[in-house]
Design a protein around this motif. Structure first.
Motif, short mmCIF file in Angstrom:
data_model
loop_
_atom_site.label_atom_id
_atom_site.label_comp_id
_atom_site.label_asym_id
_atom_site.label_seq_id
_atom_site.Cartn_x
_atom_site.Cartn_y
_atom_site.Cartn_z
N ASP A 306 1.02 -1.13 0.04
CA ASP A 306 0.01 -0.01 -0.06
C ASP A 306 0.92 1.30 -0.08
O ASP A 306 1.87 1.55 0.72
N SER A 310 -5.45 1.54 3.30
CA SER A 310 -5.14 0.25 4.21
C SER A 310 -5.63 -0.99 3.54
O SER A 310 -6.70 -0.84 2.92
N THR A 312 -4.83 -5.55 2.61
CA THR A 312 -4.04 -6.32 1.98
C THR A 312 -4.47 -6.50 0.49
O THR A 312 -5.67 -6.85 0.46
N THR A 314 -3.79 -8.59 -2.80
CA THR A 314 -3.11 -10.03 -3.19
C THR A 314 -3.70 -10.47 -4.83
O THR A 314 -4.66 -9.84 -5.24
#
Length: 369
Positions: A306, A310, A312, A314
């Motif tokens: 990032d 914020s 994750t 993938t």
């Protein structure tokens, strides 16, 4: 009579006037070999009058004036005559005979340079020089006009010493003779390309040239390759170059494949399913190199981080992704699916790609969601 004597009775006496006789002295003639050059004969008359000659065996020999020409094997008879004149009666003709036999004469054959092959009367050719005994008359001497030497060397006939053709007739006579075939030396110029698919060369590989010839060698790269340098008989990157043939020469033109140069960029970004987390990112690979990128493949996405926001991020599917062959100055695109929450507003990641020939590269991209 006179005052003392009366005239006498006349008395007549007669005598015969005849032509003088003459003889011919014609010495014996020696045996001769067929093929002997025409030769003169001579005889004398006791009257010193001129002698005439004729052949009594024309199929074997002939006479012109006082010159005898041998025609065939056999017994030759020459007749000497003197026809006489007002003072001398004709002489009794005198014959002289001799035998014409089939003899032999030494004939020497040579080549320059020595050791090349010569044949006589169609026999198996043998290395010259050599000598042999031949019967007088016509015979055939011959050479192959092009003869192979050691690897990459050949010899080309320039002519016989008697100016005859490669194969021609000679006349064997009464004296020994030598015949020499002269050849010029030629060397072969071999011009391979490495790799063979990399390009071509001029002149044609395998051509023979006269010894000492200076030949210009040029290399031409095929599509997808570039000329690197010459090796073996030449060196360096200068193209074309001259090579001098004082021996067989092999010149290798080395070529290298033209390399691609790939870079990745983001083309589009759209939501996938489920909305709010799935994101379909279309990536484009652009080839700015000189060679085609065959089997260009996005191998994977790494180093995802990032930059703003914020969450994750993938990759969920789409890699590896084969984009086919990308020509120079061309592009190709494909779509990768990310799990990308909406809270990650700006993300950085690295696109890793490969192509045939061992090519590999990567581009780091920063993009908003």
């Amino acid at each position: 009579g006179n005052t003392n004597y009366a005239a006498a009775t006349p008395v007549n006496q007669g005598f015969q006037v005849t032509q003088a006789s003459q003889t011919i002295n014609f010495a014996a003639l020696s045996a001769q070999l067929l093929g002997t050059a025409p030769f003169p004969v001579s005889a004398t008359a006791s009257s010193s009058l001129p002698i005439s000659f004729n052949s009594q065996t024309t199929p074997v020999c002939t006479v012109s004036g006082a010159t005898v020409t041998l025609v065939a094997v056999g017994a030759c008879t020459i007749q000497a005559t003197q026809a006489g004149n007002t003072n001398y009666a004709a002489a009794t003709p005198v014959n002289q005979s001799f035998q014409v036999t089939q003899g032999s004469q030494t004939i020497s054959l040579a080549t320059s340079p020595s050791g090349l092959l010569v044949s006589v009367d169609g026999a198996v050719a043998q290395p010259a020089p050599f000598a042999l005994a031949l019967t007088p008359g016509a015979h055939t001497i011959a050479v192959s006009p092009i003869q192979a030497g050691t690897a990459g060397t050949q010899y080309v006939l320039t002519g016989w010493s008697d100016s005859g053709a490669a194969s021609h007739s000679i006349t064997v006579g009464a004296t020994p003779a030598t015949y020499t075939a002269t050849f010029k030396t030629q060397y072969q110029l071999t011009l391979p390309a490495s790799p063979p698919a990399g390009g071509t060369l001029t002149p044609a590989s395998g051509t023979f040239y006269d010894a000492g010839s200076v030949v210009s060698v040029r290399a031409f790269a095929n599509s997808g390759y570039q000329f690197a340098n010459f090796s073996s008989g030449l060196s360096g990157t200068t193209n074309p170059q001259n090579v001098t043939l004082n021996a067989p020469v092999r010149v290798v033109a080395n070529f290298t494949p033209l390399a691609p140069s790939l870079a990745a960029s983001v083309r589009t970004r759209v939501d996938g399913v489920p909305a709010g987390t799935a994101r379909l990112v279309t990536l484009t690979l652009t080839n700015t190199g000189l060679g085609a990128a065959t089997n260009a493949t996005i191998a994977g996405i790494t180093a995802i981080a990032d930059v703003a926001g914020s969450g994750t991020v993938t990759v969920t599917s789409g890699t590896p992704l084969n984009l086919g062959t990308i020509a120079p100055a061309a592009s190709s695109s494909g779509t990768i699916t990310f799990d990308w929450p909406a809270t990650a507003t700006r993300v950085k990641f690295t696109v890793n790609f490969t192509a045939d020939g061992g090519y590999a590269g990567s581009t780091t991209i920063t993009t908003i969601r």
